[in-house]
Scaffold this motif. Structure first.
Motif, PDB file in Angstrom:
ATOM      1  N   ILE A  10       0.913  -1.160  -0.157  1.00  0.00           N
ATOM      2  CA  ILE A  10      -0.144   0.022   0.001  1.00  0.00           C
ATOM      3  C   ILE A  10       0.848   1.173   0.019  1.00  0.00           C
ATOM      4  O   ILE A  10       1.876   1.535   0.685  1.00  0.00           O
ATOM      5  N   GLY A  11       0.483   2.158  -1.057  1.00  0.00           N
ATOM      6  CA  GLY A  11       1.328   3.349  -0.892  1.00  0.00           C
ATOM      7  C   GLY A  11       0.631   4.556  -0.146  1.00  0.00           C
ATOM      8  O   GLY A  11      -0.362   4.356   0.468  1.00  0.00           O
ATOM      9  N   ALA A  12       1.319   5.813  -0.350  1.00  0.00           N
ATOM     10  CA  ALA A  12       0.787   6.970   0.637  1.00  0.00           C
ATOM     11  C   ALA A  12       1.072   8.050  -0.161  1.00  0.00           C
ATOM     12  O   ALA A  12       2.299   8.084  -1.072  1.00  0.00           O
ATOM     13  N   GLY A  13       0.318   9.231  -0.335  1.00  0.00           N
ATOM     14  CA  GLY A  13       0.720  10.428  -0.859  1.00  0.00           C
ATOM     15  C   GLY A  13      -0.229  10.956  -1.804  1.00  0.00           C
ATOM     16  O   GLY A  13      -1.199  10.176  -2.255  1.00  0.00           O
ATOM     17  N   THR A  14       0.120  11.980  -2.738  1.00  0.00           N
ATOM     18  CA  THR A  14      -0.760  12.355  -3.482  1.00  0.00           C
ATOM     19  C   THR A  14      -0.235  12.129  -5.099  1.00  0.00           C
ATOM     20  O   THR A  14       1.159  12.503  -5.168  1.00  0.00           O
ATOM     21  N   ILE A  15      -0.697  11.645  -5.995  1.00  0.00           N
ATOM     22  CA  ILE A  15      -0.259  11.357  -7.215  1.00  0.00           C
ATOM     23  C   ILE A  15      -0.940  12.542  -8.128  1.00  0.00           C
ATOM     24  O   ILE A  15      -2.290  12.352  -8.048  1.00  0.00           O
ATOM     25  N   LEU A  16      -0.334  13.121  -9.069  1.00  0.00           N
ATOM     26  CA  LEU A  16      -0.917  13.835 -10.378  1.00  0.00           C
ATOM     27  C   LEU A  16      -0.908  12.727 -11.265  1.00  0.00           C
ATOM     28  O   LEU A  16       0.181  12.351 -11.875  1.00  0.00           O
ATOM     29  N   LEU A  17      -2.058  12.529 -11.901  1.00  0.00           N
ATOM     30  CA  LEU A  17      -2.258  11.488 -12.662  1.00  0.00           C
ATOM     31  C   LEU A  17      -2.765  12.223 -13.989  1.00  0.00           C
ATOM     32  O   LEU A  17      -3.849  12.914 -13.964  1.00  0.00           O
ATOM     33  N   VAL A  18      -2.137  12.226 -15.190  1.00  0.00           N
ATOM     34  CA  VAL A  18      -2.303  12.688 -16.496  1.00  0.00           C
ATOM     35  C   VAL A  18      -2.342  11.717 -17.487  1.00  0.00           C
ATOM     36  O   VAL A  18      -1.561  10.990 -17.882  1.00  0.00           O
ATOM     37  N   GLU A  19      -3.800  11.830 -17.956  1.00  0.00           N
ATOM     38  CA  GLU A  19      -3.994  10.798 -18.928  1.00  0.00           C
ATOM     39  C   GLU A  19      -5.381  11.272 -19.869  1.00  0.00           C
ATOM     40  O   GLU A  19      -6.360  11.773 -19.128  1.00  0.00           O
ATOM     41  N   ASP A  20      -5.200  11.299 -21.128  1.00  0.00           N
ATOM     42  CA  ASP A  20      -6.309  12.054 -21.781  1.00  0.00           C
ATOM     43  C   ASP A  20      -7.535  11.429 -22.140  1.00  0.00           C
ATOM     44  O   ASP A  20      -8.695  11.569 -22.316  1.00  0.00           O
ATOM     45  N   GLU A  21      -7.178   9.831 -22.067  1.00  0.00           N
ATOM     46  CA  GLU A  21      -8.276   9.034 -22.360  1.00  0.00           C
ATOM     47  C   GLU A  21      -9.049   8.654 -21.195  1.00  0.00           C
ATOM     48  O   GLU A  21      -8.719   8.037 -20.118  1.00  0.00           O
ATOM     49  N   ASP A  22     -10.546   9.146 -21.103  1.00  0.00           N
ATOM     50  CA  ASP A  22     -11.355   9.093 -20.136  1.00  0.00           C
ATOM     51  C   ASP A  22     -11.369   7.640 -19.306  1.00  0.00           C
ATOM     52  O   ASP A  22     -11.297   7.613 -18.179  1.00  0.00           O
ATOM     53  N   GLN A  23     -11.619   6.721 -20.134  1.00  0.00           N
ATOM     54  CA  GLN A  23     -11.879   5.339 -19.623  1.00  0.00           C
ATOM     55  C   GLN A  23     -10.346   4.800 -18.876  1.00  0.00           C
ATOM     56  O   GLN A  23     -10.407   4.327 -17.751  1.00  0.00           O
ATOM     57  N   VAL A  24      -9.326   5.204 -19.411  1.00  0.00           N
ATOM     58  CA  VAL A  24      -8.160   4.596 -18.886  1.00  0.00           C
ATOM     59  C   VAL A  24      -7.848   5.453 -17.488  1.00  0.00           C
ATOM     60  O   VAL A  24      -7.396   4.742 -16.491  1.00  0.00           O
ATOM     61  N   ARG A  25      -7.983   6.746 -17.637  1.00  0.00           N
ATOM     62  CA  ARG A  25      -7.702   7.652 -16.222  1.00  0.00           C
ATOM     63  C   ARG A  25      -8.979   7.310 -15.446  1.00  0.00           C
ATOM     64  O   ARG A  25      -8.101   7.249 -14.006  1.00  0.00           O
ATOM     65  N   LEU A  26     -10.036   7.032 -15.620  1.00  0.00           N
ATOM     66  CA  LEU A  26     -10.992   6.401 -14.372  1.00  0.00           C
ATOM     67  C   LEU A  26     -10.449   5.071 -13.830  1.00  0.00           C
ATOM     68  O   LEU A  26     -10.453   4.753 -12.713  1.00  0.00           O
ATOM     69  N   ILE A  27      -9.955   3.962 -14.706  1.00  0.00           N
ATOM     70  CA  ILE A  27      -9.439   2.637 -14.282  1.00  0.00           C
ATOM     71  C   ILE A  27      -7.971   3.023 -13.460  1.00  0.00           C
ATOM     72  O   ILE A  27      -7.908   2.412 -12.259  1.00  0.00           O
ATOM     73  N   ALA A  28      -7.258   4.029 -13.826  1.00  0.00           N
ATOM     74  CA  ALA A  28      -5.943   4.275 -13.320  1.00  0.00           C
ATOM     75  C   ALA A  28      -6.001   4.725 -12.019  1.00  0.00           C
ATOM     76  O   ALA A  28      -5.612   4.382 -10.959  1.00  0.00           O
ATOM     77  N   LYS A  29      -7.270   5.862 -11.899  1.00  0.00           N
ATOM     78  CA  LYS A  29      -7.555   6.528 -10.673  1.00  0.00           C
ATOM     79  C   LYS A  29      -7.942   5.397  -9.708  1.00  0.00           C
ATOM     80  O   LYS A  29      -7.569   5.661  -8.462  1.00  0.00           O
ATOM     81  N   ALA A  30      -8.986   4.516 -10.051  1.00  0.00           N
ATOM     82  CA  ALA A  30      -9.442   3.650  -9.100  1.00  0.00           C
ATOM     83  C   ALA A  30      -8.271   2.769  -8.498  1.00  0.00           C
ATOM     84  O   ALA A  30      -8.371   2.349  -7.284  1.00  0.00           O
ATOM     85  N   LEU A  31      -7.615   2.429  -9.434  1.00  0.00           N
ATOM     86  CA  LEU A  31      -6.216   1.446  -8.991  1.00  0.00           C
ATOM     87  C   LEU A  31      -5.384   2.092  -7.934  1.00  0.00           C
ATOM     88  O   LEU A  31      -5.352   1.598  -6.953  1.00  0.00           O
ATOM     89  N   LEU A  32      -5.113   3.305  -8.251  1.00  0.00           N
ATOM     90  CA  LEU A  32      -4.093   4.132  -7.457  1.00  0.00           C
ATOM     91  C   LEU A  32      -4.884   4.418  -6.172  1.00  0.00           C
ATOM     92  O   LEU A  32      -4.228   4.441  -5.121  1.00  0.00           O
TER      93      LEU A  32
END
Length: 133
Positions: A10-32
């Protein structure tokens, strides 16, 4: 006798997630978020740069796509590094590692994962990146 399953990292902290494809960004956000991170989202490099400048003291790591409109991940990478040379920047790309490393020195990249990736691949690379930084 069965052995106990390994404890999931388990990690901790804040990640700036930069992704233009909505579906990929939503999945990556949920995983992170599942991995314990707070997420700030951007849909292109220009927006990410503005968000970083406003939130730099809170951002632990940047996860960016390479191919995006307005400002691509490569340009974003160099602009962020000029603001904070020690900022860990993790590349998530569909271009392949060779294409990325032809534009950015591999020593400067905190980590790289090729799309499509799964939760285990993302977790493994993130845990390695954060152990090093």
């Amino acid at each position: 006798m069965l052995s106990e399953p390994a404890v999931q990292w388990i990690g901790a902290g804040t990640i700036l997630l930069v992704e233009d494809e909505d579906q990929v960004r939503l999945i990556a956000k949920a995983l992170l978020q599942k991995f314990g991170f707070t997420i700030i989202e951007a849909v292109n490099g220009k927006e990410a740069l503005e968000l970083y400048q406003k939130n730099s003291s809170n951002i632990t790591l940047v996860v960016t796509d390479m191919g995006m409109p307005i400002m691509d991940g490569c340009e974003l990478f160099f602009k962020l590094k000029s603001l904070n040379p020690k900022l860990p920047i993790f590349i998530s790309s569909g271009f392949g590692d060779a294409e990325v490393s032809s534009r950015i020195a591999s020593d400067d990249i905190a980590g790289i994962v090729s799309k499509p990736y799964n939760a285990n691949q993302l977790r493994e690379v993130l845990s390695e990146v954060l152990r090093k930084s």
